[in-house]
Design a protein around this motif. Structure first.
Motif, PDB file in Angstrom:
ATOM      1  N   ASP A  40       0.818  -1.210   0.000  1.00  0.00           N
ATOM      2  CA  ASP A  40       0.000   0.000   0.000  1.00  0.00           C
ATOM      3  C   ASP A  40       0.855   1.265   0.000  1.00  0.00           C
ATOM      4  O   ASP A  40       0.609   2.193  -0.769  1.00  0.00           O
ATOM      5  CB  ASP A  40      -0.953   0.014   1.195  1.00  0.00           C
ATOM      6  N   CYS A  41       1.880   1.308   0.848  1.00  0.00           N
ATOM      7  CA  CYS A  41       2.754   2.485   0.898  1.00  0.00           C
ATOM      8  C   CYS A  41       3.586   2.601  -0.372  1.00  0.00           C
ATOM      9  O   CYS A  41       3.814   3.705  -0.872  1.00  0.00           O
ATOM     10  CB  CYS A  41       3.664   2.442   2.128  1.00  0.00           C
ATOM     11  N   GLN A  44       1.484   4.189  -2.996  1.00  0.00           N
ATOM     12  CA  GLN A  44       1.340   5.628  -2.788  1.00  0.00           C
ATOM     13  C   GLN A  44       2.609   6.365  -3.195  1.00  0.00           C
ATOM     14  O   GLN A  44       2.552   7.475  -3.709  1.00  0.00           O
ATOM     15  CB  GLN A  44       1.008   5.927  -1.328  1.00  0.00           C
ATOM     16  N   PRO A  47       2.481   5.936  -7.820  1.00  0.00           N
ATOM     17  CA  PRO A  47       1.097   5.671  -8.234  1.00  0.00           C
ATOM     18  C   PRO A  47       0.964   4.764  -9.451  1.00  0.00           C
ATOM     19  O   PRO A  47      -0.047   4.112  -9.623  1.00  0.00           O
ATOM     20  CB  PRO A  47       0.542   7.062  -8.533  1.00  0.00           C
ATOM     21  N   GLN A  50      -0.164   1.109  -8.720  1.00  0.00           N
ATOM     22  CA  GLN A  50      -1.458   0.839  -8.087  1.00  0.00           C
ATOM     23  C   GLN A  50      -2.166  -0.358  -8.698  1.00  0.00           C
ATOM     24  O   GLN A  50      -2.687  -1.202  -7.990  1.00  0.00           O
ATOM     25  CB  GLN A  50      -2.364   2.072  -8.161  1.00  0.00           C
TER      26      GLN A  50
END
Length: 58
Positions: A40-41, A44, A47, A50
């Motif tokens: 998840d980090c 971020q 991007p 993702q």
């Protein structure tokens, strides 16, 4: 680092690492060793990753 419990991302595999950013316990599949970040980090931070990360979420 020794951690115990389930991966907090997929909740099905044993956690092997802890995210340097948020502290999430993550399995090998949901941990970016080179970055020291959970999936998840890492998503971020970059991007463009993702879509790849979402494929692996259960």
């Amino acid at each position: 680092m020794s951690v115990s419990g389930l991966c907090q991302i997929c909740e099905s595999r044993p956690a092997q690492e802890r995210c340097d950013n948020c502290g999430t316990l993550a399995c090998e599949q949901h941990y970016e060793r080179g970055l020291g970040l959970c999936a998840d980090c890492a998503a971020q931070a970059d991007p463009g990753r993702q879509d790849d990360v979402d494929i692996h979420r259960l």
